[in-house]
Design a protein around this motif. Structure first.
Motif, short mmCIF file in Angstrom:
data_model
loop_
_atom_site.label_atom_id
_atom_site.label_comp_id
_atom_site.label_asym_id
_atom_site.label_seq_id
_atom_site.Cartn_x
_atom_site.Cartn_y
_atom_site.Cartn_z
N ALA A 29 0.88 -0.94 0.37
CA ALA A 29 0.09 0.25 0.05
C ALA A 29 0.89 1.20 -0.24
O ALA A 29 0.92 2.08 -0.75
CB ALA A 29 -1.09 0.38 0.99
N GLU A 30 2.02 1.12 1.18
CA GLU A 30 2.81 2.66 0.84
C GLU A 30 3.37 2.83 -0.62
O GLU A 30 3.10 3.97 -1.24
CB GLU A 30 3.45 2.28 1.83
CG GLU A 30 4.52 2.93 1.63
CD GLU A 30 6.20 2.54 2.63
OE1 GLU A 30 7.45 3.52 2.97
OE2 GLU A 30 6.17 1.40 2.76
N GLU A 31 3.98 1.11 -1.07
CA GLU A 31 4.83 2.10 -2.11
C GLU A 31 3.33 1.85 -3.54
O GLU A 31 4.19 2.71 -4.14
CB GLU A 31 5.61 0.79 -2.80
CG GLU A 31 6.46 0.25 -1.78
CD GLU A 31 7.65 0.36 -1.75
OE1 GLU A 31 7.87 0.96 -3.30
OE2 GLU A 31 8.61 1.08 -1.35
N SER A 32 2.64 1.51 -3.17
CA SER A 32 1.80 2.11 -4.21
C SER A 32 1.42 3.42 -4.28
O SER A 32 1.11 4.53 -5.77
CB SER A 32 0.84 1.38 -4.10
OG SER A 32 0.83 0.06 -4.29
N ALA A 186 -5.91 -0.66 -7.05
CA ALA A 186 -7.36 -0.36 -6.49
C ALA A 186 -6.51 0.97 -5.29
O ALA A 186 -7.53 1.55 -6.22
CB ALA A 186 -7.77 -1.74 -5.86
N LEU A 187 -5.35 0.98 -4.87
CA LEU A 187 -5.47 1.79 -4.57
C LEU A 187 -4.53 2.95 -4.82
O LEU A 187 -4.88 4.23 -4.77
CB LEU A 187 -3.98 1.25 -3.00
CG LEU A 187 -3.52 0.27 -2.34
CD1 LEU A 187 -3.14 -0.36 -2.00
CD2 LEU A 187 -4.44 1.07 -1.36
N VAL A 188 -3.99 2.76 -5.97
CA VAL A 188 -3.44 3.54 -7.19
C VAL A 188 -5.06 4.83 -7.85
O VAL A 188 -5.04 5.83 -8.20
CB VAL A 188 -2.78 3.62 -8.72
CG1 VAL A 188 -2.55 4.85 -9.32
CG2 VAL A 188 -1.66 2.69 -7.67
N ALA A 189 -6.33 3.87 -7.65
CA ALA A 189 -7.18 4.70 -8.99
C ALA A 189 -7.37 5.10 -7.32
O ALA A 189 -8.57 6.54 -8.21
CB ALA A 189 -8.21 3.16 -9.05
N ARG A 193 -8.00 9.83 -6.93
CA ARG A 193 -9.18 10.25 -7.07
C ARG A 193 -8.95 11.19 -6.11
O ARG A 193 -9.72 12.79 -5.95
CB ARG A 193 -10.51 9.25 -7.16
CG ARG A 193 -10.20 8.98 -8.47
CD ARG A 193 -12.04 8.11 -7.74
NE ARG A 193 -12.50 7.30 -9.72
CZ ARG A 193 -11.89 6.12 -9.62
NH1 ARG A 193 -11.23 5.11 -8.23
NH2 ARG A 193 -12.33 5.60 -10.44
N VAL A 194 -8.28 10.97 -4.60
CA VAL A 194 -8.91 11.71 -3.78
C VAL A 194 -6.55 11.78 -3.23
O VAL A 194 -6.52 10.96 -3.05
CB VAL A 194 -9.19 11.62 -2.44
CG1 VAL A 194 -9.05 12.11 -1.12
CG2 VAL A 194 -10.46 11.10 -3.30
N ASP A 195 -6.14 13.13 -3.37
CA ASP A 195 -4.93 12.99 -3.28
C ASP A 195 -4.32 12.62 -2.09
O ASP A 195 -3.24 12.39 -1.71
CB ASP A 195 -4.48 14.40 -4.11
CG ASP A 195 -4.32 14.48 -5.42
OD1 ASP A 195 -3.71 13.28 -5.72
OD2 ASP A 195 -3.93 15.75 -5.95
N ALA A 196 -5.24 13.33 -0.88
CA ALA A 196 -4.70 13.49 0.45
C ALA A 196 -5.00 11.61 0.99
O ALA A 196 -4.41 11.45 2.07
CB ALA A 196 -6.07 13.48 1.41
N PHE A 197 -5.31 10.76 0.11
CA PHE A 197 -5.07 9.60 0.30
C PHE A 197 -3.58 8.65 0.69
O PHE A 197 -3.19 7.77 1.18
CB PHE A 197 -6.02 8.32 -0.59
CG PHE A 197 -7.29 8.66 -0.66
CD1 PHE A 197 -8.26 8.66 0.47
CD2 PHE A 197 -7.98 7.14 -1.08
CE1 PHE A 197 -9.29 9.22 0.82
CE2 PHE A 197 -9.44 7.55 -0.91
CZ PHE A 197 -9.77 8.39 -0.02
N ALA A 198 -2.43 9.45 -0.85
CA ALA A 198 -1.43 9.29 0.23
C ALA A 198 -0.34 9.43 1.24
O ALA A 198 0.23 8.53 1.90
CB ALA A 198 -0.41 10.26 -1.32
#
Length: 225
Positions: A29-32, A186-189, A193-198
């Motif tokens: 998840a972190e890498e993605s 799925a994580l990248v998609a 859509r929501v940059d704050a997810f990173a």
């Protein structure tokens, strides 16, 4: 049971083992979200390559040597715990630095090494190949869904397949391959859509790694007492 059905059973088994939350999926998840799908895929590939290595060693009978030396497991717990804490620090630092979805960069090459090294010191992954992995190779039956973490007891006898089949093993690794392709995508998609997810996902990954790291260290210490 036909070869196709057996292969599909292997896919279900591989997905059931790869999908639950844990340190490997935290790193994927972190890498993605920090470096994009290729980095997340490479992180998943590191864990999968370790499984292939364990499979070969199990086939050769080398994995059984670990059972002869009780001190090995506590050492693995300590090594794995320290690695997880080290990776957790890195994930939390990246969470502070990441402001949005990014793609590429030097960071992308680290995921494979992280998951591969962590897999080699993961007593649970090694334990799987010492027990269930041996069962996959020998002729007999396997209660596939009974090994799903957290739900195995409730799913006993729901899906029992014949073991010792090349189709089952091919399906098993295919299931893991499907997960390491789909999960980062799925994580990248979602992150695009929501940059704050990173930063949120990177911070969550760090917290998961830190939690598992402490747990491994405590478990290793308890095993030595």
């Amino acid at each position: 049971m036909t070869a196709l059905t057996t292969a599909l059973a292997g896919v279900v088994f591989g997905l059931a083992l790869a999908a639950p939350p844990g340190p490997m999926n935290a790193i994927i998840a972190e890498e993605s979200v920090v470096s994009g799908w290729p980095a997340g895929f490479r992180a998943g590939l590191g864990a999968m390559v370790a499984d292939v290595l364990f499979f070969v060693l199990t086939l050769a009978g080398a994995m059984a040597v670990i059972d002869r030396y009780p001190i090995v497991r506590p050492v693995l717990y300590f090594a794995g715990g320290l690695l997880m804490l080290y990776f957790a620090i890195g994930a939390l630092e990246e969470a502070r630095a990441a402001t949005s979805f990014t793609d590429g960069g030097d960071h992308a090459s680290k995921g494979f090494r992280k998951t591969f090294a962590l897999s080699l010191t993961n007593p649970y992954q090694i334990g799987f190949w010492l027990t269930v992995g041996v069962g996959l190779l020998e002729s007999g039956t396997l209660d596939v869904l009974s090994y799903v973490p957290g739900a195995g007891d409730a799913l006993e006898d729901v899906f029992v397949v014949q073991t010792g089949s090349p189709s089952l093993l091919a399906g098993f690794f295919a299931g893991i391959a499907i997960w390491i392709v789909v999960y980062p995508a799925a994580l990248v998609a979602a992150d695009q859509r929501v940059d704050a997810f990173a930063p949120m996902i990177a911070a969550g990954s760090g917290a998961v790694l830190a939690g598992f790291g402490v747990w491994f260290l405590v478990t290793g210490g308890t095993a030595l007492l």
